[in-house]
Design a protein around this motif. Structure first.
Motif, PDB file in Angstrom:
ATOM      1  N   LEU A   1       0.812  -1.217   0.000  1.00 12.91           N
ATOM      2  CA  LEU A   1       0.000   0.000   0.000  1.00 12.91           C
ATOM      3  C   LEU A   1       0.842   1.261   0.000  1.00 12.91           C
ATOM      4  O   LEU A   1       0.459   2.275  -0.581  1.00 12.91           O
ATOM      5  CB  LEU A   1      -0.933   0.002   1.212  1.00 12.91           C
ATOM      6  N   GLU A   2       2.001   1.208   0.678  1.00 16.23           N
ATOM      7  CA  GLU A   2       2.882   2.350   0.776  1.00 16.23           C
ATOM      8  C   GLU A   2       4.337   1.897   0.577  1.00 16.23           C
ATOM      9  O   GLU A   2       5.109   1.858   1.534  1.00 16.23           O
ATOM     10  CB  GLU A   2       2.731   3.038   2.134  1.00 16.23           C
ATOM     11  N   PRO A   3       4.714   1.537  -0.649  1.00 19.03           N
ATOM     12  CA  PRO A   3       6.045   0.966  -0.890  1.00 19.03           C
ATOM     13  C   PRO A   3       7.201   1.892  -0.498  1.00 19.03           C
ATOM     14  O   PRO A   3       8.279   1.420  -0.166  1.00 19.03           O
ATOM     15  CB  PRO A   3       6.064   0.662  -2.381  1.00 19.03           C
ATOM     16  N   GLU A   4       6.988   3.202  -0.511  1.00 26.03           N
ATOM     17  CA  GLU A   4       8.071   4.123  -0.150  1.00 26.03           C
ATOM     18  C   GLU A   4       8.388   4.072   1.340  1.00 26.03           C
ATOM     19  O   GLU A   4       9.447   4.471   1.768  1.00 26.03           O
ATOM     20  CB  GLU A   4       7.744   5.565  -0.569  1.00 26.03           C
ATOM     21  N   ASP A   5       7.452   3.546   2.142  1.00 23.16           N
ATOM     22  CA  ASP A   5       7.650   3.424   3.590  1.00 23.16           C
ATOM     23  C   ASP A   5       7.945   1.982   3.990  1.00 23.16           C
ATOM     24  O   ASP A   5       7.691   1.597   5.122  1.00 23.16           O
ATOM     25  CB  ASP A   5       6.398   3.886   4.352  1.00 23.16           C
TER      26      ASP A   5
END
Length: 75
Positions: A69-73
């Protein structure tokens, strides 16, 4: 302030090879549930894995949904 919710999915089913993750029949996948953290998901995974321990071709996994859902995190 509460900790950030890190969703995890636990599911399983029969695999073609006990060393792999290719499931025999996607229509028969058992979705155990979605959990708010890894510790809770691991507990659910362990319960299902122990319940099916005598079947070498049944495998349960934990998917880190928060990483999708939030690959950058990706933590």
């Amino acid at each position: 302030m509460s900790e950030k919710q890190l969703l995890h999915l636990v599911f399983g089913g029969r695999v073609k090879d006990p060393q792999g993750l290719e499931f025999e029949n996607l229509d028969e996948i058992h979705v155990v549930g979605v959990y708010p953290d890894f510790a809770t998901a691991k507990t659910a995974w362990k319960a299902e894995a122990q319940r099916t321990v005598d079947d070498a071709l049944t495998k349960y996994v934990v998917v880190h949904l928060h990483r999708l859902l939030e690959p950058e995190d990706a933590s």
